[in-house]
Design an enzyme around this catalytic site. Structure first.
Site, PDB file in Angstrom:
ATOM      1  N   ASP A 248      38.070 -12.127 -17.269  1.00  0.00           N
ATOM      2  CA  ASP A 248      39.355 -12.370 -16.620  1.00  0.00           C
ATOM      3  C   ASP A 248      39.168 -12.907 -15.215  1.00  0.00           C
ATOM      4  O   ASP A 248      38.057 -13.214 -14.796  1.00  0.00           O
ATOM      5  CB  ASP A 248      40.257 -11.141 -16.668  1.00  0.00           C
ATOM      6  CG  ASP A 248      39.535  -9.903 -16.240  1.00  0.00           C
ATOM      7  OD1 ASP A 248      39.028  -9.890 -15.109  1.00  0.00           O
ATOM      8  OD2 ASP A 248      39.456  -8.948 -17.055  1.00  0.00           O
ATOM      9  N   LYS A 270      44.129 -12.022 -16.084  1.00  0.00           N
ATOM     10  CA  LYS A 270      45.143 -11.020 -15.819  1.00  0.00           C
ATOM     11  C   LYS A 270      45.205 -10.779 -14.334  1.00  0.00           C
ATOM     12  O   LYS A 270      44.186 -10.675 -13.667  1.00  0.00           O
ATOM     13  CB  LYS A 270      44.760  -9.709 -16.505  1.00  0.00           C
ATOM     14  CG  LYS A 270      45.601  -9.415 -17.696  1.00  0.00           C
ATOM     15  CD  LYS A 270      45.473  -7.993 -18.155  1.00  0.00           C
ATOM     16  CE  LYS A 270      44.163  -7.330 -17.851  1.00  0.00           C
ATOM     17  NZ  LYS A 270      44.147  -5.943 -18.240  1.00  0.00           N
ATOM     18  N   MET A 382      44.983  -2.578  -6.268  1.00  0.00           N
ATOM     19  CA  MET A 382      46.248  -3.177  -6.711  1.00  0.00           C
ATOM     20  C   MET A 382      47.410  -2.696  -5.838  1.00  0.00           C
ATOM     21  O   MET A 382      48.500  -2.453  -6.339  1.00  0.00           O
ATOM     22  CB  MET A 382      46.530  -2.814  -8.188  1.00  0.00           C
ATOM     23  CG  MET A 382      45.413  -3.240  -9.116  1.00  0.00           C
ATOM     24  SD  MET A 382      45.554  -2.528 -10.762  1.00  0.00           S
ATOM     25  CE  MET A 382      44.968  -0.857 -10.494  1.00  0.00           C
TER      26      MET A 382
HETATM   27  N1  SAH Z   1      37.576  -2.588 -12.233  1.00  0.00           N
HETATM   28  C1  SAH Z   1      37.777  -3.150 -10.920  1.00  0.00           C
HETATM   29  C2  SAH Z   1      39.194  -2.961 -10.431  1.00  0.00           C
HETATM   30  C3  SAH Z   1      40.229  -3.693 -11.227  1.00  0.00           C
HETATM   31  S1  SAH Z   1      41.834  -3.438 -10.595  1.00  0.00           S
HETATM   32  C4  SAH Z   1      36.779  -2.532  -9.959  1.00  0.00           C
HETATM   33  O1  SAH Z   1      36.106  -1.573 -10.297  1.00  0.00           O
HETATM   34  O2  SAH Z   1      36.666  -3.045  -8.849  1.00  0.00           O
HETATM   35  C5  SAH Z   1      42.060  -4.871  -9.640  1.00  0.00           C
HETATM   36  C6  SAH Z   1      42.090  -4.546  -8.171  1.00  0.00           C
HETATM   37  O3  SAH Z   1      40.786  -4.337  -7.688  1.00  0.00           O
HETATM   38  C7  SAH Z   1      42.636  -5.647  -7.324  1.00  0.00           C
HETATM   39  O4  SAH Z   1      44.047  -5.626  -7.287  1.00  0.00           O
HETATM   40  C8  SAH Z   1      42.064  -5.309  -5.970  1.00  0.00           C
HETATM   41  O5  SAH Z   1      42.788  -4.268  -5.364  1.00  0.00           O
HETATM   42  C9  SAH Z   1      40.713  -4.754  -6.356  1.00  0.00           C
HETATM   43  N2  SAH Z   1      39.650  -5.758  -6.238  1.00  0.00           N
HETATM   44  C10 SAH Z   1      38.870  -6.233  -7.207  1.00  0.00           C
HETATM   45  N3  SAH Z   1      37.974  -7.104  -6.714  1.00  0.00           N
HETATM   46  C11 SAH Z   1      38.186  -7.183  -5.412  1.00  0.00           C
HETATM   47  C12 SAH Z   1      37.579  -7.912  -4.353  1.00  0.00           C
HETATM   48  N4  SAH Z   1      36.554  -8.747  -4.565  1.00  0.00           N
HETATM   49  N5  SAH Z   1      38.066  -7.738  -3.094  1.00  0.00           N
HETATM   50  C13 SAH Z   1      39.106  -6.900  -2.861  1.00  0.00           C
HETATM   51  N6  SAH Z   1      39.693  -6.187  -3.830  1.00  0.00           N
HETATM   52  C14 SAH Z   1      39.253  -6.325  -5.080  1.00  0.00           C
END
Ligand code: SAH
Length: 454
Positions: A248, A270, A382
């Site tokens: 995604d 997504k 998020m």
């Molecule tokens: N499984 C992922 C999270 C998915 S939920 C993890 O463990 O990181 C998606 C959220 O993760 C986004 O809305 C944001 O808040 C955060 N996120 C993911 N990658 C990011 C990044 N490179 N920088 C800042 N926030 C990030």
């Protein structure tokens, strides 16, 4: 592509080396190792050349360079300590359409000699096109250290099995599976390293007789927050062996570049508020691909088990008895914290850290009272769209208005941006960044002033 990489067979082919000193000696060793019919022309020769001549390994041509030396040659190496002579040799070779390598001036030559890692028959060549030989050498050293010495033996054994594998396994994917099992068998490699051929043959037979895999499997791989260097070695292995990659928008381009080139890529992008492919459909897709016998990798941003719906995706597979595994990844909280210089815990500031979803539909369950307590760090995933609500609830439940907050946008990526302020400004700050962003709340944020490095 400035130079075309090519491996050529020199066995018994006449090659001319011009120069009789130390540098020429090094080139001579390589050409002799390749079995060249080596003619060496020079005014003077080092002792090694005389010795090789006595042993019948080289033919010496004493004197100044003469174009007639080029007759019948396939390759020329100009390795004298005189640039003019070298250039003259190169010009003469060019005129006769013979590839020529020039020491010290590789960029002017029609052929360059790469740095090599020799695990014959496996041969790895590294070239910087003559621009950065030290870089090429450093890379060579790294690869040398990475590649076990017995690799050549494994490759040699593989060579003797090719025809049989082709006959026994009808489809390309069956063959590939066989070879992957073959090359990743530690026991086979060890046996070869010990020179125990009988045992190696037994192990090979076992591999041939192993039931071909008819069902596929699914691996959830955490890709980390963006910087490809943060992908785990295991994650890398999986994405390089996958038949299908389902990914995604949070998976960075840099990481997609590491995926096996002929793997099928399915984008199920997504993002908050923009659910391109419903979750149930993704679950179904993983199931169907695995049922078709594919090796499926579900590549997810961060860690699959942290706000990644990894659990939901596996439940369906478990119900259908599809084998699966999970490779953890660096979650956004860890990545963003590290790359913004905000330690999530610190003896003087926070004894615990809480990873919180910003999807507040279930806010009743969040327990704001506890979230507003001191001595902890809150990390909201998020959370952008709900920043004003987060600010409101935390203040309402007693968190101080000047509690430091940070918003990290595109954490760990080259375009990472961090904005900081206090809780009372959170809503306002949230409008300065875009998704994906992480909200960090807690007094650890103040450490960034001293600890920022990226
Ligand atoms: N499984 C992922 C999270 C998915 S939920 C993890 O463990 O990181 C998606 C959220 O993760 C986004 O809305 C944001 O808040 C955060 N996120 C993911 N990658 C990011 C990044 N490179 N920088 C800042 N926030 C990030």
């Amino acid at each position: 592509m400035e130079y075309f990489p090519l491996f050529c067979r020199l066995q018994g082919k006449r090659c001319l080396l011009v120069g009789g000193g130390e540098v020429a000696e090094r080139k001579a060793r390589l050409l002799l190792a390749a079995g060249a019919d080596l003619h060496v022309g020079a005014l003077n020769f080092s002792a090694a050349f005389h010795q090789w001549a006595q042993q019948g390994k080289v033919t010496l041509l004493q004197g100044s360079f003469n174009t007639c030396w080029l007759s019948d040659c396939w390759l020329v190496v100009a390795a004298t300590d005189n640039d003019q002579v070298n250039q003259h040799v190169a010009d003469a070779a060019d005129a006769r359409r013979i590839f020529c390598n020039l020491v010290d001036a590789p960029a002017q030559a029609s052929a360059i000699m790469p740095s090599i890692i020799d695990r014959s028959p496996l041969m790895i060549a590294v070239s910087s096109g003559g621009r950065a030989p030290v870089l090429a050498r450093l890379l060579r050293e790294k690869l040398e250290a990475m590649l076990p010495q017995h690799l050549g033996q494994l490759a040699r054994l593989a060579g003797t099995l090719r025809a049989r594998v082709k006959k026994q396994f009808a489809s390309v994917s069956q063959r590939r599976h066989f070879w992957e099992r073959f090359f990743s068998s530690d026991r086979l490699a060890q046996t070869l390293a010990n020179g125990d051929m009988a045992r190696a043959n037994d192990l090979t037979e076992t591999l041939f007789n192993a039931a071909p895999e008819t069902h596929g499997d699914v691996t959830l791989v955490g890709a980390g927050p963006g910087d490809a260097g943060l992908l785990t070695l295991k994650g890398l292995q999986h994405i390089q062996q996958a038949d299908v990659i389902v990914y995604d928008r949070l998976v960075s381009e840099e990481i997609l570049n590491l995926v096996r080139r002929d793997a099928e890529r399915v984008f199920v992008g997504k993002r908050a508020g923009d659910h391109c492919v419903p979750q149930a459909q993704i679950n179904q897709l993983l199931l169907e691909q695995a049922q078709r016998g594919k090796r499926v990798v579900r590549l997810k941003g961060g860690d699959p088990f942290i706000f990644g719906r990894g659990g939901e995706e596996l439940e369906l597979l478990a119900r259908h008895h599809i084998p699966f595994s999970v490779v953890p990844g660096i979650t956004a909280a860890s990545g963003c914290a590290a790359y913004s210089g905000i330690p999530l815990t610190h003896r003087d500031h926070a004894q615990s850290v809480r990873l919180v979803t910003g999807h507040l539909q279930h806010e009743g369950r969040l327990g704001w009272q506890k979230l507003a307590a001191d001595q902890q760090t809150l990390v909201f995933y998020m959370g952008l769209a709900q920043a004003s609500e987060i600010q409101h609830q935390l203040l309402q439940h007693g968190m101080r208005a000047d509690m430091p907050v940070a918003l990290v946008e595109n954490g760990t990526r080259t375009d990472q941006r961090v904005v900081t302020g206090t809780l009372i400004q959170l809503d306002e700050l949230s409008r300065q960044v875009t998704s994906p962003s992480l909200i960090i709340v807690g007094s650890v944020v103040s450490l960034r002033d001293t600890l920022r490095w990226f």
